[in-house]
Design an enzyme around this catalytic site. Structure first.
Site, PDB file in Angstrom:
ATOM      1  CG  HIS A 145      -1.506   1.643   2.040  1.00 32.25           C
ATOM      2  ND1 HIS A 145      -3.008   1.573   0.027  1.00 32.25           N
ATOM      3  CD2 HIS A 145      -1.998   2.332   1.863  1.00 32.25           C
ATOM      4  CE1 HIS A 145      -3.313   2.451   0.910  1.00 32.25           C
ATOM      5  NE2 HIS A 145      -2.665   2.820   1.905  1.00 32.25           N
ATOM      6  CE  LYS A 166      -0.747   6.046   1.501  1.00 38.66           C
ATOM      7  NZ  LYS A 166      -1.568   6.398   2.641  1.00 38.66           N
ATOM      8  CG  ASP A 184      -5.190   2.209  -3.272  1.00 36.47           C
ATOM      9  OD1 ASP A 184      -4.981   2.978  -1.850  1.00 36.47           O
ATOM     10  OD2 ASP A 184      -6.012   1.200  -2.845  1.00 36.47           O
ATOM     11  NE  ARG A 251      16.738  19.675  15.494  1.00 34.48           N
ATOM     12  CZ  ARG A 251      16.801  20.380  16.277  1.00 34.48           C
ATOM     13  NH1 ARG A 251      16.622  20.245  17.265  1.00 34.48           N
ATOM     14  NH2 ARG A 251      16.813  21.918  15.440  1.00 34.48           N
TER      15      ARG A 251
END
Length: 331
Positions: A145, A166, A184, A251
């Site tokens: 998916h 998405k 999808d 980070r």
């Protein structure tokens, strides 16, 4: 085990450099025989009478060498090894270079219901095309998916929970000039053991997108055929997730993270989503950064290296100045 029949092989609609140019000469009743392995066999040794460890499950390819030997056998009426070949349930025999099989060869094939095919391609060319086709067909695969887009030449698989954004992220990437591969559901095949190729589950609906509040849209109709492609190698995976203030997010990016897809390690990036963050630009930058890494340039590592060099130079300068000041005090 996945398989395709000889009839499927004949019916494949392959174009240009993939075309096999096959025609069936005999054994049509055997076109339902299955091909179960992505490999070919040149039957030189079997035709010479050596059938030990004969690879009967493979397609048998007859080139000029085997053809000349067959002609010699038929001329001398020594056909026992040929007749024995057809006692095995081989998928089919393919003659390259438009070589016409001997009449008796076709008769034996017809009696044993073994398909005999012919192609105008050379032995090397038909071998390359068949192995490429069969390797792709029999490649391990799974459906995941997500959304697959090509960003700056890199295949980016965007995953995340339903509703995280998405498709909307992919849509903005397409609007910025990148290309959609699948939305999808993405079918991933592992080619040659280390090459992950992603595509849509269906070519007819593969380049449509579902946008909540808007519905189904056709990307090729809206943005043109330049905004889509049928398949793409997956270079890295982006996982979108809702921002969680309790989590510590990377980070610096000095540690390489990977995920496993069909036994292949793929670079993996987790991106937290919250209002104000431009996710498409982050993914676009990540794709460019990944291309730099492939060229051996690691921004985070270079940053760390520069910081260490700076700290070392600062420490050295402090030590020098302290020693110099001490000497001056003694004088």
């Amino acid at each position: 085990m996945k398989s395709l029949t000889v009839l499927d092989l004949l019916d494949l609609d392959l174009k240009e450099h993939n075309a096999l140019e096959l025609k069936c000469l005999a054994g049509r009743k055997g076109l339902v025989r299955e091909i179960t392995v992505p490999e070919l066999n040149r039957p030189g040794l079997p035709l010479n009478g050596f059938y030990e460890n004969f690879a009967e499950q493979r397609i048998q390819l007859v080139g000029r060498g085997e053809y000349a030997f067959l002609e010699k056998l038929f001329k001398e009426r020594e056909t026992d090894s040929v007749e024995k070949l057809f006692t095995y349930t081989i998928p089919c025999c393919i003659f390259s270079h438009n070589l016409q099989p001997h009449k008796y060869f076709l008769e034996i094939a017809e009696k044993s219901h073994t398909p005999v095919l012919i192609t105008s391609l050379t032995s090397s060319e038909i071998s390359v095309r068949l192995i490429r086709l069969l390797s792709n067909y029999f490649a391990p695969q799974q459906t995941v998916h997500g959304v697959l887009v090509e960003v700056a030449g890199s295949g980016v698989l965007i995953q995340g929970d339903s509703g995280v954004g998405k498709s909307e992220t992919a849509l903005e990437l397409i609007e910025r000039g990148h290309r959609l591969v699948a939305d999808d559901a993405v079918v991933i095949r592992c080619i040659s053991g280390n090459n992950l190729i992603g595509s849509g589950t269906n070519k007819v609906i593969g380049h449509h997108m579902e946008i909540r509040g808007l519905g189904i849209i056709n990307i090729s109709h809206i943005f043109g055929v330049g905004a889509i492609r049928d398949e793409k190698q997956i270079d890295f995976v982006v996982q979108l997730e809702e921002w969680d203030s309790s989590q510590i997010y990377d980070r610096i990016g000095s540690h390489e993270t990977t995920t496993d897809i069909l036994g292949v390690k793929v670079p993996y990036l987790k991106i937290p989503v919250k209002p104000g963050r431009n996710i498409p630009i982050i993914i676009e930058t990540a794709a460019l950064n990944e291309r730099l890494k492939q060229k051996g340039q690691y921004s985070a590592r270079e940053f760390n290296k520069n910081i260490i060099q700076w700290l070392e130079s600062e420490n050295a300068r402090k030590v020098y100045l302290e020693n110099y000041n001490n000497k001056q005090d003694i004088k």
